[in-house]
Design a protein around this motif. Structure first.
Motif, PDB file in Angstrom:
ATOM      1  N   ILE B 365       0.871  -1.178   0.000  1.00  0.00           N
ATOM      2  CA  ILE B 365       0.000   0.000   0.000  1.00  0.00           C
ATOM      3  C   ILE B 365       0.905   1.224   0.000  1.00  0.00           C
ATOM      4  O   ILE B 365       1.610   1.483   0.972  1.00  0.00           O
ATOM      5  CB  ILE B 365      -0.900   0.031   1.255  1.00  0.00           C
ATOM      6  N   ASN B 371      -4.891   6.495  -0.940  1.00  0.00           N
ATOM      7  CA  ASN B 371      -4.813   5.389   0.015  1.00  0.00           C
ATOM      8  C   ASN B 371      -5.064   5.873   1.444  1.00  0.00           C
ATOM      9  O   ASN B 371      -5.664   5.173   2.254  1.00  0.00           O
ATOM     10  CB  ASN B 371      -3.453   4.705  -0.075  1.00  0.00           C
ATOM     11  N   ASN B 374      -8.646   6.052   2.127  1.00  0.00           N
ATOM     12  CA  ASN B 374      -9.242   4.716   2.226  1.00  0.00           C
ATOM     13  C   ASN B 374      -8.878   3.989   3.517  1.00  0.00           C
ATOM     14  O   ASN B 374      -9.544   3.047   3.916  1.00  0.00           O
ATOM     15  CB  ASN B 374      -8.792   3.845   1.045  1.00  0.00           C
TER      16      ASN B 374
END
Lengths: 77, 376
Positions: B365, B371, B374
């Motif tokens: 990630i 990101n 999220n």
């Protein structure tokens, strides 16, 4: 690369360098301040002996300068 | 905390000024909070100048301009100048991205003392993959320019499973770039690195081999280059003396002005970390709940409370205790005396299993705003 400066809050001279610092006691600071590239070892010794009205400092000063050299606080020409 | 009034408070010495969370790189081990995207506000130039002045008056002298990428701040030169006038020894902690010769000269004139540049690997392919940005060649050019203009240079390489096999080449690279200091920072598993731990944590054998290589190199370059080796604490028996003790030495100011006893502390619950928008550095350092929270030893539980090593390591890292055991008062589970030490063993096993999976089965990630949003 190293910077010697007086710290008001700590009432101490310190050496600053990347990622670190060293606090100096008074005698170490007095020695380093005389390492300005113009004085010889003998001159440093006699100046400090005069300043502090004492004799027989040469061994202590030499020992400290070796540490300072090894740590890169001073350079030898 | 109970009894904190009895504790002698020492002045801050190190100030980490995180100027921004903005960064063109996307390193998957970034130490910024995983939810950084929700902290959009940034202190103004005047705010930073006030913070620098107040912290200097308290005794702070080592200063790191960090981020994110501090070069994205337009007022960086002005802040460097202000810091120099105050007597700080200042360090620019940068990816090198966006650093030009002109800027290097301007920062030098403003009084910047040294530069720490990160490189992610010894090859372009891996560097650019880990950084999530094409940056390898530029970083090397920047390293040359840093030396050309007389700065002491710290080269920082974060070590993890993807690049640990490159240790010999990384050391060669440091030598070729004439780094004065080489920081070999084994990844510390907080923030993004915690989220990616299964993919980043090397095996003990890999660590030992890399450490031996680094140790031999250290002897070879003694007197020319100094090596800072940040130990991989998952493979240690005792925890690190985190931050040299809570609220004793280090002060971090986050981009939005929140003052932190360590740069991960904003993830700890109930600390109510104070903002420089509301309080002076003196009030924050001496009187705030957050900075007094883990000062001294009164807060400790067993086995730390009666441990004869507590004055050496202060029970280890509070953020690691919280991340791995869910209780920030626990001993750092890295310690073999910790009742939760098995979680570290489980993490090591889990990483070993993940090493057999392909990149599509378990992707890294990367640290970016999408990101980050999220992850919340």
């Amino acid at each position: 690369m190293h910077r010697l400066q007086w710290e008001e809050v700590q009432q101490k001279d310190i050496i600053l360098y990347p990622e670190g610092m060293v606090e100096l006691n008074q005698s170490s600071a007095e020695i380093l301040k005389l390492c300005d590239g113009t004085r010889s070892l003998d001159q440093i010794v006699s100046e400090l002996e005069l300043k502090f009205a004492t004799t027989g400092l040469k061994n202590d000063i030499t020992a400290f300068l070796e540490i300072a050299l090894k740590n890169g606080w001073i350079q030898q020409n | 905390m109970a009894g904190f009034n009895k504790i002698k408070i020492t002045p801050p010495r190190w100030l980490l000024a995180e100027l921004t969370y903005a960064c063109p790189l996307q390193c998957p081990y970034c130490s910024n909070p995983v939810d950084y995207a929700k902290y959009q506000a940034e202190l103004s130039t005047e705010d930073w100048k006030r913070v620098l002045s107040q912290a200097r008056k308290m005794g702070a002298v080592q200063l790191g301009f960090s981020g994110g990428e501090p070069l994205t701040r337009k007022d960086l030169t002005e802040l460097v100048k202000h810091a120099r006038d105050l007597g700080y020894y200042s360090n620019l902690i940068t990816s090198g991205y966006g650093l030009t010769e002109e800027k290097i000269i301007r920062l030098k004139d403003a009084g910047l003392d040294h530069i720490q540049i990160s490189i992610q690997a010894s090859t372009q392919e891996l560097n650019d993959h880990i950084a999530g940005t094409t940056s390898f060649r530029h970083k090397k050019e920047v390293a040359h320019l840093i030396k050309k203009h007389g700065y002491p240079m710290v080269l920082c390489v974060v070590i993890h499973r993807e690049n640990i096999h490159q240790m010999p080449q990384i050391l060669d690279m440091a030598e070729n770039l004439n780094a004065d200091y080489l920081e070999l920072a084994n990844t510390q598993y907080y923030g993004w690195a915690h989220a990616n731990r299964d993919l980043l944590l090397p095996t003990k054998e890999q660590f030992e081999e890399a450490e031996q290589t680094a140790q031999a190199f250290k002897e070879k370059v003694a007197g020319k280059m100094k090596i800072y080796y940040v130990v991989p604490d998952f493979y240690e028996d005792r925890p690190k003396a985190c931050m040299n003790g809570w609220g004793t030495t280090f002060l971090t100011i986050a981009p939005d002005g929140v003052a932190l006893p360590c740069h991960s502390a904003r993830d700890l619950p109930g600390l109510d970390c104070p903002s420089v928008n509301e309080y002076s550095i003196e009030e924050i350092w001496n009187d705030s709940k957050a900075f007094n929270f883990f000062r001294g030893y009164e807060w400790m539980k067993e086995p730390c409370r009666s441990c004869d090593e507590k004055e050496k390591d202060f029970g280890g890292c509070r953020c690691q205790a919280y991340l791995l055991t869910g209780d920030m008062y626990n001993a750092d589970p890295v310690c073999s005396k910790s009742l939760d030490h098995s979680v570290v063993q489980q993490a090591i096993e889990s990483a070993k299993i993940s090493a057999t999976l392909s990149a599509t089965e378990k992707p890294l990630i990367f640290r970016n705003s999408k990101n980050s949003r999220n992850m919340v």
